[in-house]
Design an enzyme around this catalytic site. Structure first.
Site, PDB file in Angstrom:
ATOM      1  N   LYS A 290       9.831   2.584   3.946  1.00 63.96           N
ATOM      2  CA  LYS A 290       9.818   4.009   3.627  1.00 63.96           C
ATOM      3  C   LYS A 290      10.892   4.413   2.631  1.00 63.96           C
ATOM      4  CE  LYS A 290       8.319   6.049   7.995  1.00 63.96           C
ATOM      5  NZ  LYS A 290       8.816   7.062   8.907  1.00 63.96           N
TER       6      LYS A 290
ATOM      7  N   GLU B 155       0.842  -1.203   0.000  1.00 61.49           N
ATOM      8  CA  GLU B 155       0.000   0.000   0.000  1.00 61.49           C
ATOM      9  C   GLU B 155       0.878   1.254   0.000  1.00 61.49           C
ATOM     10  OE1 GLU B 155      -2.872  -0.059   3.190  1.00 61.49           O
ATOM     11  OE2 GLU B 155      -3.207  -2.209   2.977  1.00 61.49           O
TER      12      GLU B 155
HETATM   13  S1  IVH Z   1      -1.733   0.600   8.532  1.00 61.48           S
HETATM   14  C1  IVH Z   1      -0.496   0.006  12.809  1.00 61.48           C
HETATM   15  N1  IVH Z   1      -1.615   1.635   6.160  1.00 61.48           N
HETATM   16  O1  IVH Z   1       1.311   5.518   8.969  1.00 61.48           O
HETATM   17  C2  IVH Z   1      -0.982   1.306  12.294  1.00 61.48           C
HETATM   18  N2  IVH Z   1      -0.982   3.026   7.952  1.00 61.48           N
HETATM   19  O2  IVH Z   1       3.674   5.323  10.617  1.00 61.48           O
HETATM   20  C3  IVH Z   1      -0.734   1.421  10.849  1.00 61.48           C
HETATM   21  N3  IVH Z   1      -0.340   5.279   7.274  1.00 61.48           N
HETATM   22  O3  IVH Z   1      -0.341   5.887  11.965  1.00 61.48           O
HETATM   23  C4  IVH Z   1      -1.955   1.338  10.084  1.00 61.48           C
HETATM   24  N4  IVH Z   1      -0.668   5.014   5.131  1.00 61.48           N
HETATM   25  O4  IVH Z   1      -1.491   6.880   9.957  1.00 61.48           O
HETATM   26  C5  IVH Z   1      -1.407   1.848   7.461  1.00 61.48           C
HETATM   27  N5  IVH Z   1      -1.582   2.364   3.978  1.00 61.48           N
HETATM   28  C6  IVH Z   1      -1.400   2.591   5.265  1.00 61.48           C
HETATM   29  C7  IVH Z   1      -0.958   3.848   5.738  1.00 61.48           C
HETATM   30  C8  IVH Z   1      -0.758   4.017   7.103  1.00 61.48           C
HETATM   31  C9  IVH Z   1      -0.311   5.862   6.071  1.00 61.48           C
HETATM   32  C10 IVH Z   1       0.052   5.954   8.525  1.00 61.48           C
HETATM   33  C11 IVH Z   1      -0.874   5.685   9.644  1.00 61.48           C
HETATM   34  C12 IVH Z   1      -0.024   5.266  10.810  1.00 61.48           C
HETATM   35  C13 IVH Z   1       1.330   5.684  10.348  1.00 61.48           C
HETATM   36  C14 IVH Z   1       2.419   4.824  10.953  1.00 61.48           C
END
Ligand code: IVH
Length: 716
Positions: free
Chosen positions: A344, A115
Site C-alpha cells: 500500500k 495489480e
Molecule cells: S485480491 C484475499 N486484488 O482489497 C482477498 N483484492 O484489503 C483479496 N482489493 O477485500 C482479493 N483491489 O476488496 C485483490 N486487485 C485486487 C484488489 C483487491 C482491491 C480489495 C479487496 C479486498 C481488499 C483487501
C-alpha cells in the site's frame, strides 16, 4: 514490553479496533480513519507475532471486517472471502518473500502479478450456466449480504457471460484440455468472479455538486459512495450512482458446487485476469507481470506516480504470486493468504505514543509545546515530533504523557495530533502541566490575561540564544555549512534544538517533522553535521561565545590548553578541556600576555557556571570532540621562521589576494601577533580596500602602514 504488559495492550487494542470496525463496516459510520485503524491493527499484529499464545479467536487479526446487515438476505460464500496482509515498504516486501522462502524451505524464484488496489467494495458474482444469479458483499468473509438487484444496475457487470473463442483461449496459453474444461464449465458449471465495485472520482464530484444543490449531505469519498450505494435496499439509488466494477479473481466450479483446485486448469494469475476479460468483465489494463521483486518495486513506483491521474481511487497495489499452484502450497495464515500482499501507499495518519512534551521559546518569548513521539511512518516519512500549538490545545485533547495518539501529516505540512485514544490508557499516563520556568534561560514564566500562550519574562531570552547558536555555527567557529540564522531560527522555534549542542543530535525524522523540509534537505543537514563532529580546539573555544573572547584570545587560550594537555596526542575530549580550564585560577589567567582582568574574569566565570558546563557535557554526549592540529601548527613555527617575532599587526579593509583568516595565520606562523585594535604599541597596520576607522587612528598615531603589496613582501 513484558508479556503481561503486552497482554493488557493487546486486550485494549482489540476492544478499540472492534469498536471502530463495527461502526465502520456495520453501521457505515466512520469513527476513525482507515489509515489510523490500520495502524492500530498493525501494532496488534506485531504484538501477537511476538506472543503467539496471546492470539485469541476473536482477535481482529483473525477475522475479516464486516457483518451482514439485518436487512439483507445472507448468502454463504462457497469459499471464504479473506483479507490481505499489508506492506508499506520495500523492506516489508522483501521480508514477505523471505517468510515465504522460510515457509517453503527453499528459495522462491517467482513471478509476481502486480495489480492496482482499488478502493471500493469487494463483491462476489456468481454465474450459473453463464447467467448472473447472485451478487454478494464480503460480509464477515463467510456470510455476505445478497445485493444482486443492486449490482445488476452496474453497467460494467455482465448479466450473461461471454463465451470466449477457442483461439483467444489458446493465445492465453491454455492447453487444449484446459480449453475444453473452461468452455464446459462456463456453459454448464459455475463461474465465480470476485472484484471491486468502485465509484469514479468524477462521478463523486458530480453527485456531490447535485447533493449540495438539493441540500443533502455530501459523500465523504468514493469508497463511502460505493458502500452506501450497494448496501441499501433501493436499486434505483444504485443506478443513480453510476458505479463501476473490475474483476480480480476467477473461480471455476462444477455445477454440483465442487471447488476445482486452483492451478489445475487456470495455471497463472495473469491468465486468469485475461480470462475474466474474455468473459466480458472489465479488467485493469494497468496490471503487470513482474519477473521479480525489483520489477514489483518499479511497478509500484510507476503506479504511485500515476495515482492522481487515474479515474478512480486506489490505496496501493496488490502483489500476487503468479503461479496459482503455489497458492495451494502456501495457503492461508490467520486472516489472509501468504501468496499475495497488499503493498500500500503510506498512510497519512498513524497511531503512536507520546514520550515527552518539550517547550520551546519563540521570538516573542511565547512557550510552545511539542510532543516527542515514538517514531512512526506517516505519509511516507518517519515522524518523531508533532506540534501542539499551546497549552489550551493540550487541555482540549486531554493529552497525557504515554498516551497513544493519532497523528496526521499531509504533504509537507507539520504533523499534528488529531485525537488521543483514551481507551488505550493504562493509568500510568502522566498529566501535562504548563512550564514553571523558561526551558532556555530558566527565568520566570507568566500567562498574561486572556492570552493562550505562556511567556518567558526575560525579554532577551530568545534573541540571546539565537545569537549564540548562530555564532557557534559560524565559519570561524564550528563552521556548520548551510546552517544560517534562518534555519537555526526554524529549529529553535519548532523545538528541534534548545542550544548549540543539540545541533549534533538532530535526526532526520525530526527534520521531516518540520515544514518545508524535503528528504534531500534533511539528508544534507544530517550528513553535514556528522562530518563536523571533530572541531579545532581554538574554533570550539571561540564558538562558545565566552564574553570578550574573540578569535585571537581563543587561539591564545587554545595554545595554553594544548601545552597543559597531559598526553601529547592531537585530539582532546571535551571532558579534558573542562578539567584544564577549571584548573586555571584568576591570577594565572591574568598573568597571560594580552589578557586583562575583565577578560580573565569572564573566562574564569564561564568555566564555573553550571549552565555552561551542562552545555559542554551535552556536546561531549552528542559526540563532539576536539582536534589540536591547527593549534599545534600555529605555535609550531620554528626559530628561523620567526621573522615577525614580537611584531604586532592590525588588519583593516579587504585584502585582494588572501582572506583575513589566511593573513592572520600567516602572521602568526611567522611569530607575529594580530590585534583587533590599533594602539601606540601596534607595529603595522595592514591596509586593505575600503578600510575602517582603524586607518584614521593609525595615521594619527603615526604607525607604519603597509599596503597589501608591502605586506605580501614581508610575509613572503
Ligand atoms: S485480491 C484475499 N486484488 O482489497 C482477498 N483484492 O484489503 C483479496 N482489493 O477485500 C482479493 N483491489 O476488496 C485483490 N486487485 C485486487 C484488489 C483487491 C482491491 C480489495 C479487496 C479486498 C481488499 C483487501
Amino acid at each position: 514490553m513484558t508479556k503481561s504488559e503486552a497482554k493488557i495492550r493487546i486486550e485494549k487494542l482489540k476492544t478499540e479496533i472492534d469498536f471502530h470496525r463495527y461502526n465502520y463496516h456495520v453501521l457505515d459510520r466512520e469513527t476513525i480513519s482507515e489509515a489510523a485503524l490500520d495502524s492500530l491493527k498493525n501494532e496488534l499484529f506485531l504484538l501477537e507475532n511476538d506472543y503467539p499464545d496471546l492470539i485469541t479467536a476473536d482477535s481482529p487479526t483473525q477475522r475479516v471486517a464486516g457483518e451482514p446487515l439485518e436487512k439483507f438476505k445472507k448468502v454463504a460464500h462457497s469459499q471464504p472471502m479473506i483479507s490481505l496482509f499489508d506492506a508499506f515498504s520495500e523492506a516489508d516486501m522483501r521480508a514477505w518473500e523471505e517468510r515465504n522462502e522460510n515457509f517453503l524451505g527453499r528459495p522462491l524464484k517467482q513471478e509476481y502479478y502486480g495489480e492496482l488496489k482499488l478502493d471500493g467494495l469487494a463483491i462476489n458474482l456468481r454465474y450459473e450456466k453463464t447467467l448472473l444469479v447472485s451478487g454478494a458483499t464480503r460480509g464477515d468473509g463467510k456470510i455476505g449480504e445478497e445485493v444482486t438487484n443492486n449490482i445488476r444496475t452496474i453497467n460494467s457487470i455482465p448479466l450473461k457471460l461471454k463465451i470466449p473463442a477457442e483461439k483467444d483461449l489458446e493465445a492465453l496459453g491454455f492447453t487444449e484440455q484446459a480449453i475444453t474444461e473452461i468452455l464446459r464449465l462456463i456453459k454448464e458449471g459455475v463461474i465465480e468472479i470476485r472484484g471491486e465495485a468502485i465509484m469514479n472520482k468524477k462521478v463523486l464530484a458530480e453527485l456531490n455538486k447535485k447533493y449540495v444543490q438539493e441540500g443533502r449531505p455530501e459523500l465523504a469519498n468514493t469508497r463511502n459512495g460505493v458502500a452506501g450505494s450497494i448496501r441499501q435496499l433501493d436499486p434505483r439509488i444504485t443506478a443513480e450512482r453510476k458505479l463501476d466494477f473490475y474483476a480480480y479473481d476467477v473461480l471455476l466450479r462444477e455445477e454440483s458446487g465442487q471447488i476445482l483446485e486452483r492451478g489445475e486448469i487456470i495455471t497463472r494469475r495473469d491468465q486468469a485476469d485475461q480470462l475474466a476479460g474474455l468473459l466480458g468483465l472489465k479488467i485493469l489494463k494497468q496490471n503487470k507481470l513482474c519477473r521479480d521483486l525489483n520489477e514489483v518495486f518499479s511497478f509500484y513506483t510507476a503506479v504511485e506516480k500515476k495515482r492522481e491521474t487515474l479515474p478512480f481511487e486506489i490505496d496501493g497495489t496488490v502483489i500476487k504470486i503468479n503461479d496459482l499452484k503455489m497458492w495451494n502450497v502456501l495457503g492461508i495464515v490467520g486472516k489472509a493468504p501468504r501468496y499475495m500482499m497488499a503493498y500500500k501507499f503510506s498512510a497519512e495518519q498513524a497511531t503512536t505514543k507520546v514520550k515527552e512534551i518539550i517547550w520551546q521559546v519563540g521570538r516573542t518569548g511565547a512557550l510552545t509545546p511539542t510532543a516527542v513521539l515514538e517514531s512512526v511512518k506517516v505519509g511516507g516519512a518517519i515522524i518523531s515530533r508533532s506540534t501542539l500549538h499551546n497549552f489550551d490545545e493540550i487541555k482540549r485533547l486531554d493529552l497525557r504523557l504515554g498516551d497513544t495518539v493519532i497523528i496526521e501529516r499531509s504533504g509537507d505540512v507539520i504533523p499534528k495530533v488529531v485525537t488521543v485514544l483514551k481507551n488505550l490508557r493504562t493509568g500510568q499516563e502522566k498529566k501535562v502541566f504548563p512550564p514553571k520556568k523558561c526551558p532556555m534561560c530558566e527565568g520566570a514564566v507568566e500567562k498574561v490575561g486572556e492570552e493562550v500562550a505562556y511567556r518567558c519574562l526575560n525579554k532577551k531570552c530568545y534573541a540571546i540564544n539565537l545569537r549564540q547558536i548562530t555564532h557557534f555555527a559560524s565559519k570561524g567557529a564550528a563552521n556548520l555549512e548551510g546552517l544560517g540564522p534562518k534555519l537555526i531560527e526554524q529549529f529553535l522555534t519548532e523545538g528541534i534544538i534548545k542550544d548549540a549542542a543539540d545541533l549534533y543530535s538532530i535526526e532526520k525524522s525530526e527534520l521531516l517533522s518540520l515544514e518545508r523540509f524535503a528528504e534531500k534537505k534533511a539528508d544534507n543537514v544530517v550528513t553535514m553535521m556528522a562530518a563536523r563532529k571533530v572541531l579545532e580546539l581554538d574554533q570550539f573555544i571561540y564558538g562558545l561565545g565566552i564574553r570578550h573572547v574573540g578569535e585571537e584570545t581563543a587561539q591564545l587560550l587554545a595554545k595554553i590548553v594544548a601545552a597543559k594537555k597531559a598526553k601529547k596526542t592531537t585530539n582532546m575530549a571535551i571532558d579534558e578541556l573542562i578539567t584544564i580550564f577549571s584548573s586555571f585560577d584568576l591570577a594565572e589567567l591574568e598573568s597571560l600576555e594580552d589578557i586583562g582582568p575583565i577578560v580573565s574574569a569572564s573566562i574564569y566565570d564561564f568555566w564555573r557556571n553550571e549552565h555552561n558546563l551542562k552545555l559542554l557535557r551535552k556536546f561531549e554526549k552528542n559526540g563532539v570532540s576536539l582536534s589540536l592540529q591547527k593549534v599545534n601548527n600555529l605555535s609550531g613555527a620554528s626559530g628561523q621562521e620567526m621573522k615577525l617575532a614580537n611584531k604586532s599587526f592590525v588588519l583593516t579593509g579587504t585584502l585582494a589576494s588572501l582572506t583575513r583568516g589566511e593573513a592572520k595565520d600567516k602572521i602568526k606562523a611567522l611569530g607575529g601577533k594580530v590585534k583587533e585594535n590599533v594602539s601606540a604599541d601596534t607595529d603595522y597596520l595592514v591596509l586593505g580596500a575600503e578600510p575602517g576607522s582603524k586607518y584614521e587612528k593609525a595615521k594619527k598615531l603615526g604607525l607604519k602602514i603597509l599596503t597589501e603589496k608591502e605586506f605580501l613582501e614581508i610575509i613572503k
